[in-house]
Design an enzyme around this catalytic site. Sequence first.
Site, short mmCIF file in Angstrom:
data_model
loop_
_atom_site.label_atom_id
_atom_site.label_comp_id
_atom_site.label_asym_id
_atom_site.label_seq_id
_atom_site.Cartn_x
_atom_site.Cartn_y
_atom_site.Cartn_z
N PHE A 29 0.84 -1.21 0.00
CA PHE A 29 0.00 0.00 0.00
C PHE A 29 0.87 1.25 0.00
O PHE A 29 1.68 1.45 0.89
CB PHE A 29 -0.93 0.02 1.22
CG PHE A 29 -1.94 1.14 1.15
CD1 PHE A 29 -3.13 0.98 0.45
CD2 PHE A 29 -1.69 2.37 1.75
CE1 PHE A 29 -4.05 2.02 0.37
CE2 PHE A 29 -2.60 3.41 1.66
CZ PHE A 29 -3.79 3.23 0.97
N ASP A 46 9.03 3.33 2.36
CA ASP A 46 7.79 4.07 2.61
C ASP A 46 7.49 4.01 4.11
O ASP A 46 7.03 2.99 4.62
CB ASP A 46 6.65 3.46 1.78
CG ASP A 46 5.32 4.19 1.98
OD1 ASP A 46 5.23 5.03 2.91
OD2 ASP A 46 4.39 3.93 1.21
N LYS A 62 1.42 10.63 7.62
CA LYS A 62 0.58 10.36 8.81
C LYS A 62 1.02 11.02 10.13
O LYS A 62 0.48 12.05 10.50
CB LYS A 62 0.41 8.85 8.98
CG LYS A 62 -0.42 8.23 7.85
CD LYS A 62 -0.85 6.80 8.14
CE LYS A 62 -1.89 6.30 7.16
NZ LYS A 62 -1.36 5.72 5.92
C1 LIG Z 1 -1.53 5.73 4.49
C2 LIG Z 1 -0.39 5.34 3.63
C3 LIG Z 1 -0.12 5.98 2.40
C4 LIG Z 1 -1.06 7.00 1.81
O1 LIG Z 1 -1.26 8.10 2.62
P1 LIG Z 1 -2.48 9.11 2.30
O2 LIG Z 1 -2.21 10.25 3.22
O3 LIG Z 1 -3.73 8.37 2.59
O4 LIG Z 1 -2.38 9.49 0.88
C5 LIG Z 1 1.01 5.62 1.72
N1 LIG Z 1 1.85 4.68 2.19
C6 LIG Z 1 1.62 4.03 3.36
C7 LIG Z 1 2.59 3.03 3.84
C8 LIG Z 1 0.48 4.33 4.11
O5 LIG Z 1 0.24 3.67 5.24
#
Ligand SMILES: *Cc1c(COP(=O)(O)O)cnc(C)c1O
Length: 389
Positions: free
Chosen positions: A128, A213, A242
Amino acid sequence: MSSLAKNYNRRKIAFRRGKGSFLYSTNGKKYLDFVQGIAVNSLGHANPYLIRAINKQAKKLWHVSNAFIIPEGEKLAKKLTQKTFADYVIFQNSGAEATEAAIKVARRYFYSKGKPNKNRILCIKNSFHGRTIAAIFASGSKKMTEGFGPKVEGFDHFKFGDHKALKKAITNKTAAIMVEPIMGEGGIKVIPDWCLRELRKICDKKKILLIFDEVQCGIGRSGNFFAFENSKVKPDIVPIAKGIGGGFPIGAVLMTKKVALSMLPGTHGSTFGGNPLAMSVGNAVLDQILKKGFLKNLKKISKYFYNELDKIKTDYPTLIKEVRGSGLLIGLQLFHNQKKFIQKLEDDKLLTIRAAENVVRILPPLNVKKSEINLAIKIIRNVCKEFKR
Ligand SMILES: *Cc1c(COP(=O)(O)O)cnc(C)c1O
């Protein structure tokens, strides 16, 4: 009737206010919130220090264009680079923007070296990285990409843990490998430190870039500032989001000097990214998380939490398959679908959220109190007892 589109499967509950680890619903109930906006509210709800910082800035200056120098952003970038592997930062507003910026940086690096065809990004299948049009194709998930064709080219995939497939998937067109050190949405799957080191070795050997990430697992969530820190690996590019805003939308891509040099004026931008209001909140969040003893305390309390969860697992070996994660990024993997279990926790006033592989995701604020952990343990134990019947 709601005028909001139906793209979310919302639970039938709304909140009036929050305080620290707790949320108060519009119908007068008090919940222990171990979702915290999915690892976003790193310092809990209505944190006094963050309230002061945002109020102070709100009276002075909200927004100016990136056409001008923004001292609050300079300050936050300095803090981030002093604390981490990174030499440079570009601010964004969300996680998906940050991961896409990471992809852009990787491609631009090889372009600037005269290798424009070295542009493919290698990711874990069903990972993700956000919901924008490129990020969904980075995930390699059928569910997320269905109906959103044409396919965005430039992404290859390998199965989590399949080292042979990973090596096979690297070609002379591969620019970077991008992985989450701890897969959040994917079910709190931790990539072991030795694997992260192996990834670095492979990238060095093939002369490609390594992107971690850390949008979900970063900024203290794992117990370290970054989840990859224990491995001693130095990545090239790290998108974050986040937790850095404590509830205010902030994203960023962190990078080494080597790759940042290709990001010349005009190569990337964001109207809102890094505005004074956002940056003031980011600075306040880091003031707290980087405080001496903060992460040490987090590690201690999370160790206690894991111990207690392990005891519950021992008592309910046919219900709980695994307790996994790092720091306060915790997954309780059940043997069967977790939906009813999460609902029962909510009925008992503990909020948690799902992740893949039957995982109940538990995300307390990073400054959670031991008494709140004890309350959560009591509720989880009760639900296990009920569930067994
Ligand atoms: C939540 C998340 C994203 C995307 O973040 P958004 O602010 O929703 O666009 C990307 N990578 C990871 C690992 C995430 O947990």
